[in-house]
Design a protein around this motif. Sequence first.
Motif, short mmCIF file in Angstrom:
data_model
loop_
_atom_site.label_atom_id
_atom_site.label_comp_id
_atom_site.label_asym_id
_atom_site.label_seq_id
_atom_site.Cartn_x
_atom_site.Cartn_y
_atom_site.Cartn_z
N UNK A 147 0.83 -1.21 0.00
CA UNK A 147 0.00 0.00 0.00
C UNK A 147 0.86 1.26 0.00
N UNK A 148 1.90 1.25 0.83
CA UNK A 148 2.80 2.40 0.88
C UNK A 148 3.48 2.62 -0.47
N UNK A 149 3.90 1.54 -1.10
CA UNK A 149 4.55 1.63 -2.41
C UNK A 149 3.62 2.29 -3.43
N UNK A 150 2.36 1.86 -3.44
CA UNK A 150 1.39 2.43 -4.39
C UNK A 150 1.11 3.90 -4.08
N UNK A 151 1.04 4.25 -2.81
CA UNK A 151 0.79 5.64 -2.43
C UNK A 151 1.98 6.53 -2.79
N UNK A 152 3.18 6.00 -2.64
CA UNK A 152 4.39 6.76 -2.98
C UNK A 152 4.41 7.06 -4.47
N UNK A 153 3.96 6.10 -5.29
CA UNK A 153 3.95 6.29 -6.74
C UNK A 153 2.74 7.11 -7.21
N UNK A 154 1.73 7.21 -6.35
CA UNK A 154 0.50 7.93 -6.70
C UNK A 154 0.82 9.40 -6.98
N UNK A 155 0.46 9.87 -8.16
CA UNK A 155 0.78 11.26 -8.54
C UNK A 155 0.02 12.28 -7.70
N UNK A 156 -1.05 11.84 -7.03
CA UNK A 156 -1.82 12.78 -6.21
C UNK A 156 -1.21 12.98 -4.82
N UNK A 171 1.04 14.19 -1.97
CA UNK A 171 1.87 15.38 -1.81
C UNK A 171 3.29 14.99 -1.40
N UNK A 172 4.23 15.88 -1.65
CA UNK A 172 5.64 15.61 -1.35
C UNK A 172 5.86 15.28 0.11
N UNK A 173 5.28 16.08 1.01
CA UNK A 173 5.45 15.82 2.44
C UNK A 173 4.88 14.46 2.83
N UNK A 174 3.70 14.13 2.33
CA UNK A 174 3.11 12.83 2.62
C UNK A 174 4.01 11.72 2.10
N UNK A 176 -8.94 17.11 7.97
CA UNK A 176 -9.39 16.63 6.65
C UNK A 176 -8.51 17.20 5.53
N UNK A 177 -7.21 17.22 5.78
CA UNK A 177 -6.30 17.85 4.83
C UNK A 177 -5.31 16.88 4.21
N UNK A 178 -5.54 15.58 4.36
CA UNK A 178 -4.73 14.59 3.66
C UNK A 178 -5.29 14.42 2.25
N UNK A 179 -4.42 14.07 1.31
CA UNK A 179 -4.93 13.78 -0.02
C UNK A 179 -5.82 12.54 0.07
N UNK A 180 -6.80 12.39 -0.82
CA UNK A 180 -7.83 11.37 -0.66
C UNK A 180 -7.34 9.94 -0.42
N UNK A 181 -6.39 9.46 -1.22
CA UNK A 181 -5.95 8.07 -1.05
C UNK A 181 -5.16 7.88 0.24
#
Length: 282
Positions: free
Chosen positions: A14-23, A25-28, A63-68
Amino acid sequence: MSDLKLTTTEVITTLYNLILNKATRTWEREQLMTTKKALEQENDLAVESAKLEAVLRPLAVRHNLTPDVADFYAQLTNQPQESFDLSRFYQVDQPYEERAIFAGGCFWCMVEPFETRPGIIMVVSGYTGGTVVDPTYDQVATQTTGHVEAVEIIFDNRVVNYADLVAIFWQITDPTDAGGQINDRGQQYRPVIFVQNQKQRQIAEDSKERLIASKRYQKPIVTTIEAATTFWPAENYHQQFYKKNRQRYQRIENARRQYLALQHLRSKFRLVWQRLGRHFKK
């Protein structure tokens, strides 16, 4: 935090997919990469998950995290949100089924008014009208993609017709506001009726002309009627938001309803005064 109901392998994936997710944010992405590396070094899953949850918490509560990432945070806190099933959206419609697309401000407030009506098969939140392929929420929010937030409705025309949906649309939007809707400001919130064919266009245009002729609004009607283009479903976090985040939705929706109710009341008073003025001139 409750015990995490995911395995180390599932979390790393899951972390791998979120890291590659273009949505994401850099900090996340930086926080996710730190956790992923720690887990790959066989650090304790519960400890690393707790660290990640703690660092994400300040944004999550606002409620300020990107959706995924917000969906993943819900899993970390054992409050998983079910993925929205889009399979029906991609299916071929039956002969008695049609689709309608409306943009009227934040799509969070555009789902419930339609979805709760008889004859509605599905309502999907998404983006349309722009040039960017498969845009993300953050991309659309920059107002550089040309897209607006909208809903696509699949409905059974044996139960409800397109004209009924257009009538609902006028009731829940401010057709005089080209710069957004109520508290939602920006071109991604402008009101648009996207038509699928000439029949829908004629119905929408006739309805708009009747609204103009009614003189219900003192300001010009600026809602546009445009040809439908590709509709891109939004992230899971945004689908059926009124069910997932009931309290937050109700606060937003109540403010929206109060604004529209006051606008409609002023319109009625203005029309009454106009009629009285004409009466006394006779």
